[in-house]
Design a protein around this motif. Structure first.
Motif, PDB file in Angstrom:
ATOM      1  N   PHE A 283       0.834  -1.198   0.000  1.00  0.00           N
ATOM      2  CA  PHE A 283       0.000   0.000   0.000  1.00  0.00           C
ATOM      3  C   PHE A 283       0.874   1.255   0.000  1.00  0.00           C
ATOM      4  O   PHE A 283       0.613   2.220  -0.729  1.00  0.00           O
ATOM      5  N   GLU A 284       1.928   1.263   0.805  1.00  0.00           N
ATOM      6  CA  GLU A 284       2.810   2.436   0.875  1.00  0.00           C
ATOM      7  C   GLU A 284       3.635   2.602  -0.392  1.00  0.00           C
ATOM      8  O   GLU A 284       4.088   3.708  -0.693  1.00  0.00           O
ATOM      9  N   ASN A 285       3.866   1.511  -1.131  1.00  0.00           N
ATOM     10  CA  ASN A 285       4.506   1.650  -2.448  1.00  0.00           C
ATOM     11  C   ASN A 285       3.742   2.656  -3.296  1.00  0.00           C
ATOM     12  O   ASN A 285       4.324   3.538  -3.938  1.00  0.00           O
ATOM     13  N   PHE A 286       2.418   2.525  -3.289  1.00  0.00           N
ATOM     14  CA  PHE A 286       1.566   3.437  -4.055  1.00  0.00           C
ATOM     15  C   PHE A 286       1.360   4.764  -3.320  1.00  0.00           C
ATOM     16  O   PHE A 286       1.274   5.818  -3.946  1.00  0.00           O
ATOM     17  N   TYR A 287       1.277   4.704  -2.009  1.00  0.00           N
ATOM     18  CA  TYR A 287       1.070   5.898  -1.177  1.00  0.00           C
ATOM     19  C   TYR A 287       2.152   6.943  -1.470  1.00  0.00           C
ATOM     20  O   TYR A 287       1.859   8.134  -1.638  1.00  0.00           O
ATOM     21  N   TYR A 288       3.412   6.487  -1.540  1.00  0.00           N
ATOM     22  CA  TYR A 288       4.520   7.411  -1.816  1.00  0.00           C
ATOM     23  C   TYR A 288       4.860   7.491  -3.300  1.00  0.00           C
ATOM     24  O   TYR A 288       5.414   8.498  -3.751  1.00  0.00           O
TER      25      TYR A 288
ATOM     26  N   THR B 147       3.444 -13.612  -6.640  1.00  0.00           N
ATOM     27  CA  THR B 147       3.050 -13.657  -5.228  1.00  0.00           C
ATOM     28  C   THR B 147       2.361 -12.378  -4.775  1.00  0.00           C
ATOM     29  O   THR B 147       1.889 -12.311  -3.637  1.00  0.00           O
ATOM     30  N   HIS B 148       2.312 -11.351  -5.615  1.00  0.00           N
ATOM     31  CA  HIS B 148       1.626 -10.103  -5.278  1.00  0.00           C
ATOM     32  C   HIS B 148       0.293  -9.965  -5.994  1.00  0.00           C
ATOM     33  O   HIS B 148      -0.377  -8.943  -5.859  1.00  0.00           O
ATOM     34  N   LEU B 149      -0.078 -10.970  -6.767  1.00  0.00           N
ATOM     35  CA  LEU B 149      -1.298 -10.889  -7.563  1.00  0.00           C
ATOM     36  C   LEU B 149      -2.435 -11.662  -6.902  1.00  0.00           C
ATOM     37  O   LEU B 149      -2.186 -12.663  -6.218  1.00  0.00           O
ATOM     38  N   PRO B 150      -3.676 -11.184  -7.116  1.00  0.00           N
ATOM     39  CA  PRO B 150      -4.069 -10.003  -7.919  1.00  0.00           C
ATOM     40  C   PRO B 150      -4.068  -8.703  -7.135  1.00  0.00           C
ATOM     41  O   PRO B 150      -4.431  -7.668  -7.655  1.00  0.00           O
ATOM     42  N   ARG B 151      -3.653  -8.770  -5.852  1.00  0.00           N
ATOM     43  CA  ARG B 151      -3.759  -7.607  -4.966  1.00  0.00           C
ATOM     44  C   ARG B 151      -3.043  -6.377  -5.517  1.00  0.00           C
ATOM     45  O   ARG B 151      -3.627  -5.290  -5.608  1.00  0.00           O
ATOM     46  N   ALA B 152      -1.774  -6.530  -5.913  1.00  0.00           N
ATOM     47  CA  ALA B 152      -1.007  -5.382  -6.391  1.00  0.00           C
ATOM     48  C   ALA B 152      -1.610  -4.789  -7.655  1.00  0.00           C
ATOM     49  O   ALA B 152      -1.632  -3.571  -7.841  1.00  0.00           O
ATOM     50  N   LYS B 153      -2.110  -5.650  -8.533  1.00  0.00           N
ATOM     51  CA  LYS B 153      -2.714  -5.175  -9.783  1.00  0.00           C
ATOM     52  C   LYS B 153      -3.965  -4.357  -9.497  1.00  0.00           C
ATOM     53  O   LYS B 153      -4.158  -3.268 -10.056  1.00  0.00           O
ATOM     54  N   TRP B 154      -4.833  -4.858  -8.625  1.00  0.00           N
ATOM     55  CA  TRP B 154      -6.060  -4.144  -8.303  1.00  0.00           C
ATOM     56  C   TRP B 154      -5.765  -2.816  -7.610  1.00  0.00           C
ATOM     57  O   TRP B 154      -6.383  -1.795  -7.904  1.00  0.00           O
ATOM     58  N   MET B 155      -4.795  -2.821  -6.698  1.00  0.00           N
ATOM     59  CA  MET B 155      -4.431  -1.580  -6.001  1.00  0.00           C
ATOM     60  C   MET B 155      -3.883  -0.551  -6.986  1.00  0.00           C
ATOM     61  O   MET B 155      -4.197   0.641  -6.899  1.00  0.00           O
ATOM     62  N   ALA B 156      -3.068  -1.021  -7.918  1.00  0.00           N
ATOM     63  CA  ALA B 156      -2.497  -0.110  -8.912  1.00  0.00           C
ATOM     64  C   ALA B 156      -3.586   0.486  -9.791  1.00  0.00           C
ATOM     65  O   ALA B 156      -3.586   1.695 -10.075  1.00  0.00           O
TER      66      ALA B 156
ATOM     67  N   LYS C 190      12.530 -16.801  -7.801  1.00  0.00           N
ATOM     68  CA  LYS C 190      13.180 -18.088  -7.587  1.00  0.00           C
ATOM     69  C   LYS C 190      13.189 -18.390  -6.092  1.00  0.00           C
ATOM     70  O   LYS C 190      13.159 -17.495  -5.264  1.00  0.00           O
ATOM     71  N   GLY C 191      13.258 -19.668  -5.774  1.00  0.00           N
ATOM     72  CA  GLY C 191      13.304 -20.053  -4.376  1.00  0.00           C
ATOM     73  C   GLY C 191      11.936 -19.937  -3.716  1.00  0.00           C
ATOM     74  O   GLY C 191      10.894 -19.982  -4.370  1.00  0.00           O
ATOM     75  N   VAL C 192      11.933 -19.760  -2.395  1.00  0.00           N
ATOM     76  CA  VAL C 192      10.705 -19.673  -1.615  1.00  0.00           C
ATOM     77  C   VAL C 192      10.321 -18.209  -1.468  1.00  0.00           C
ATOM     78  O   VAL C 192      11.063 -17.433  -0.867  1.00  0.00           O
ATOM     79  N   PRO C 193       9.193 -17.788  -2.045  1.00  0.00           N
ATOM     80  CA  PRO C 193       8.802 -16.381  -1.938  1.00  0.00           C
ATOM     81  C   PRO C 193       8.480 -16.001  -0.510  1.00  0.00           C
ATOM     82  O   PRO C 193       7.961 -16.799   0.263  1.00  0.00           O
ATOM     83  N   GLY C 194       8.810 -14.748  -0.161  1.00  0.00           N
ATOM     84  CA  GLY C 194       8.587 -14.273   1.200  1.00  0.00           C
ATOM     85  C   GLY C 194       7.174 -13.795   1.442  1.00  0.00           C
ATOM     86  O   GLY C 194       6.775 -13.593   2.580  1.00  0.00           O
ATOM     87  N   ASN C 195       6.398 -13.615   0.401  1.00  0.00           N
ATOM     88  CA  ASN C 195       5.053 -13.072   0.552  1.00  0.00           C
ATOM     89  C   ASN C 195       4.005 -14.154   0.326  1.00  0.00           C
ATOM     90  O   ASN C 195       4.147 -15.007  -0.534  1.00  0.00           O
TER      91      ASN C 195
ATOM     92  N   ILE D   5      -8.129 -12.066   3.072  1.00  0.00           N
ATOM     93  CA  ILE D   5      -8.241 -10.970   4.057  1.00  0.00           C
ATOM     94  C   ILE D   5      -7.295  -9.832   3.702  1.00  0.00           C
ATOM     95  O   ILE D   5      -7.683  -8.660   3.698  1.00  0.00           O
ATOM     96  N   LYS D   6      -6.036 -10.170   3.410  1.00  0.00           N
ATOM     97  CA  LYS D   6      -5.053  -9.134   3.059  1.00  0.00           C
ATOM     98  C   LYS D   6      -5.484  -8.382   1.809  1.00  0.00           C
ATOM     99  O   LYS D   6      -5.421  -7.148   1.758  1.00  0.00           O
ATOM    100  N   THR D   7      -5.936  -9.113   0.815  1.00  0.00           N
ATOM    101  CA  THR D   7      -6.393  -8.487  -0.432  1.00  0.00           C
ATOM    102  C   THR D   7      -7.587  -7.582  -0.171  1.00  0.00           C
ATOM    103  O   THR D   7      -7.642  -6.438  -0.652  1.00  0.00           O
ATOM    104  N   GLY D   8      -8.553  -8.082   0.595  1.00  0.00           N
ATOM    105  CA  GLY D   8      -9.750  -7.295   0.890  1.00  0.00           C
ATOM    106  C   GLY D   8      -9.438  -6.007   1.631  1.00  0.00           C
ATOM    107  O   GLY D   8      -9.971  -4.941   1.290  1.00  0.00           O
ATOM    108  N   LEU D   9      -8.565  -6.079   2.639  1.00  0.00           N
ATOM    109  CA  LEU D   9      -8.207  -4.893   3.415  1.00  0.00           C
ATOM    110  C   LEU D   9      -7.475  -3.863   2.562  1.00  0.00           C
ATOM    111  O   LEU D   9      -7.763  -2.664   2.622  1.00  0.00           O
ATOM    112  N   ASP D  10      -6.519  -4.324   1.760  1.00  0.00           N
ATOM    113  CA  ASP D  10      -5.742  -3.391   0.936  1.00  0.00           C
ATOM    114  C   ASP D  10      -6.584  -2.760  -0.163  1.00  0.00           C
ATOM    115  O   ASP D  10      -6.435  -1.575  -0.472  1.00  0.00           O
TER     116      ASP D  10
END
Length: 232
Positions: free
Chosen positions: A117-122, A142-151, A170-175, A180-185
């Motif tokens: 959210f702050e990525n877009f906020y700033y 790992t950021h979809l569809p939340r990041a797309k909708w927020m953008a 690559k590897g194990v994503p951290g996100n 719930i997270k998508t709905g709140l954001d």
């Protein structure tokens, strides 16, 4: 001596309520007119921006793979500015671009954001200052569809068309995404889309990539992700 207070009963209470109701109706009509006008103008701007070429890259921090990808894209489009929102450590990003022999002067690092959210906020105020009409958003699955909708909500509210470029990690994503997270954001993005028309937060920690002082970082010490093989 006591003062006598009298109630002016010349205007019936019903008429006073009707007057206030008519005033409220006028206010609602004005707000609807303003909102409708803004919606029409924004829609027209978005439609016209759709056919235009991309005039900025916006990279969401969180994976060095996105920074490696954008450094390769930067060689092809050196004239298009790049905004990286709270990505890897400054020297790691600089080494990535140097390894690709990509231009550093058109790349900016925003380091205030601590969430998507702050990525877009700033980020939105910066893109607006650049007079961007069409942006390519760089993110990961790992950021979809939340990041797309927020953008689409937050950038679209300012007449900026969004194309999304997905870079696999690559590897194990951290996100980990969740409903719930998508709905709140998405919910707070809808509220902020309106407030951001009058409130423009400014990040005080923005630096041009070419201005990153490697000697200072060498003395301080830094470590980059292994995928980049750049740090120590």
């Amino acid at each position: 001596m006591r003062r006598k207070f009298t109630i002016n009963s010349s205007v019936p209470i019903g008429q006073k309520l009707q007057k206030k109701w008519r005033l409220l109706q006028k206010l609602v009509w004005v707000l609807c007119l303003v909102f409708g006008s803004w919606l029409v103008i924004t829609t027209i701007t978005l439609v016209s921006a759709y056919s235009q070429p991309v005039d900025a890259f916006f990279v969401l921090g969180g994976s060095i793979r996105r920074e490696i990808y954008i450094s390769q894209i930067a060689k092809q489009y050196p004239q298009i500015p790049i905004l990286i929102s709270h990505g890897s450590q400054d020297p790691c990003i600089k080494l990535i671009f140097q390894r690709e022999l990509a231009d550093l002067d058109n790349v900016w690092l925003e380091k205030c954001a601590n969430s998507t959210f702050e990525n877009f906020y700033y980020g939105v105020p910066i893109l607006k200052r650049w007079r961007v009409h069409k942006v390519k958003l760089i993110t990961s699955p790992t950021h979809l569809p939340r990041a797309k909708w927020m953008a689409q909500i937050l950038l679209g509210a300012h007449g900026i068309w969004v194309d999304v470029e997905v870079v696999k990690e690559k590897g194990v994503p951290g996100n980990r995404e969740s409903v719930i997270k998508t709905g709140l954001d998405v919910t707070r993005s809808l509220f902020w889309a309106g407030l951001s028309q009058i409130i423009q937060p400014q990040c005080k920690d923005v630096i041009q990539l070419s201005q990153v002082d490697m000697s200072v970082w060498q003395r301080r010490g830094f470590k980059c992700e292994r995928q980049g093989n750049l740090g120590r």
